[in-house]
Design an enzyme around this catalytic site. Structure first.
Site, PDB file in Angstrom:
ATOM      1  N   HIS A  95     -10.045  -5.618  -2.711  1.00 46.43           N
ATOM      2  CA  HIS A  95      -8.697  -5.816  -2.167  1.00 46.43           C
ATOM      3  C   HIS A  95      -8.773  -6.115  -0.681  1.00 46.43           C
ATOM      4  O   HIS A  95      -9.627  -5.584   0.025  1.00 46.43           O
ATOM      5  CB  HIS A  95      -7.800  -4.603  -2.430  1.00 46.43           C
ATOM      6  CG  HIS A  95      -8.389  -3.283  -2.040  1.00 46.43           C
ATOM      7  ND1 HIS A  95      -9.345  -2.648  -2.808  1.00 46.43           N
ATOM      8  CD2 HIS A  95      -8.185  -2.474  -0.970  1.00 46.43           C
ATOM      9  CE1 HIS A  95      -9.688  -1.502  -2.234  1.00 46.43           C
ATOM     10  NE2 HIS A  95      -8.998  -1.382  -1.109  1.00 46.43           N
TER      11      HIS A  95
ATOM     12  N   ASP B 169       0.864  -1.188   0.000  1.00 47.60           N
ATOM     13  CA  ASP B 169       0.000   0.000   0.000  1.00 47.60           C
ATOM     14  C   ASP B 169       0.898   1.235   0.000  1.00 47.60           C
ATOM     15  O   ASP B 169       1.856   1.326   0.753  1.00 47.60           O
ATOM     16  CB  ASP B 169      -0.914  -0.009   1.230  1.00 47.60           C
ATOM     17  CG  ASP B 169      -2.046   0.998   1.115  1.00 47.60           C
ATOM     18  OD1 ASP B 169      -3.202   0.579   1.113  1.00 47.60           O
ATOM     19  OD2 ASP B 169      -1.746   2.221   1.053  1.00 47.60           O
ATOM     20  N   ILE B 170       0.559   2.189  -0.848  1.00 47.77           N
ATOM     21  CA  ILE B 170       1.397   3.375  -1.027  1.00 47.77           C
ATOM     22  C   ILE B 170       1.251   4.361   0.139  1.00 47.77           C
ATOM     23  O   ILE B 170       2.119   5.205   0.357  1.00 47.77           O
ATOM     24  CB  ILE B 170       1.082   4.050  -2.391  1.00 47.77           C
ATOM     25  CG1 ILE B 170       2.285   4.828  -2.901  1.00 47.77           C
ATOM     26  CG2 ILE B 170      -0.168   4.894  -2.325  1.00 47.77           C
ATOM     27  CD1 ILE B 170       3.405   3.982  -3.393  1.00 47.77           C
TER      28      ILE B 170
ATOM     29  N   HIS C 152      -6.668  -5.768   2.743  1.00 46.36           N
ATOM     30  CA  HIS C 152      -5.529  -5.121   3.396  1.00 46.36           C
ATOM     31  C   HIS C 152      -4.914  -6.118   4.382  1.00 46.36           C
ATOM     32  O   HIS C 152      -5.627  -6.694   5.213  1.00 46.36           O
ATOM     33  CB  HIS C 152      -5.994  -3.915   4.220  1.00 46.36           C
ATOM     34  CG  HIS C 152      -6.521  -2.759   3.442  1.00 46.36           C
ATOM     35  ND1 HIS C 152      -5.801  -1.616   3.201  1.00 46.36           N
ATOM     36  CD2 HIS C 152      -7.735  -2.544   2.859  1.00 46.36           C
ATOM     37  CE1 HIS C 152      -6.536  -0.744   2.513  1.00 46.36           C
ATOM     38  NE2 HIS C 152      -7.720  -1.285   2.294  1.00 46.36           N
TER      39      HIS C 152
ATOM     40  N   GLU D 239     -12.347   3.509  -1.361  1.00 48.73           N
ATOM     41  CA  GLU D 239     -11.549   4.439  -2.171  1.00 48.73           C
ATOM     42  C   GLU D 239     -11.327   3.896  -3.582  1.00 48.73           C
ATOM     43  O   GLU D 239     -11.485   4.624  -4.562  1.00 48.73           O
ATOM     44  CB  GLU D 239     -10.212   4.675  -1.449  1.00 48.73           C
ATOM     45  CG  GLU D 239      -9.315   5.710  -2.092  1.00 48.73           C
ATOM     46  CD  GLU D 239      -7.953   5.772  -1.404  1.00 48.73           C
ATOM     47  OE1 GLU D 239      -7.892   5.697  -0.155  1.00 48.73           O
ATOM     48  OE2 GLU D 239      -6.947   5.883  -2.125  1.00 48.73           O
TER      49      GLU D 239
END
Ligand code: AMP
Length: 130
Positions: free
Chosen positions: A93, A29-30, A95, A88
């Site tokens: 996805h 994750d960025i 996490h 978002e």
């Protein structure tokens, strides 16, 4: 239009890749909540995780488990927290977040700001255990 995550899978947008197979892709994750915060996605774009067919969802969970086990070995933590939001990015996805305490999962926590070499180092450390 392809989601930002589909563009990552296609290699059109860079990512810090952790793992991939024919169906799934994992990358850092960025805007991580912790060092090693990883996202696991299906390559085939589906918005809502529970719209994924049962077989694929089961396989995705096993893929995420393998990545989580590598994260647990590479990053000092108590366990790897699992979270699904999707508010978002409309591409399902999971996490995977290394945590030492419950509050490490709070969305209100400030995100880490990491530079490229640190992301690369973390990705390298996790991949070592895969
Ligand atoms: P959510 O859809 O609410 O589960 O959050 C989307 C997550 O994707 C956030 O944690 C973002 O930091 C992360 N994210 C968005 N764009 C990228 C990207 N290009 N590379 C890696 N992570 C991203």
């Amino acid at each position: 239009m392809a989601s930002i995550f589909s563009r990552i899978v296609a290699g059109e947008i860079p990512s810090y890749k952790i793992a991939e197979n024919d169906k799934f892709f994992a990358f850092l994750d960025i805007n991580p909540m912790a060092k090693g915060h990883t996202l696991v996605i299906p390559k085939h774009e589906v918005d809502y995780i529970f719209d994924i067919d049962d077989t694929t969802l089961a396989e995705m969970t096993v893929f995420a488990k393998q990545v989580a086990e590598a994260i647990k070995k590479a990053i000092p933590c108590q366990r790897v927290g699992v979270m699904v939001l999707g508010m978002e990015v409309p591409h399902a996805h999971i996490h995977l977040i290394p945590i030492v305490k419950e509050s490490d999962m709070l969305l209100s926590n400030p995100k880490l700001k990491l530079e490229a070499p640190e992301f690369e180092e973390i990705a390298h450390a996790i991949k070592f255990y895969l």
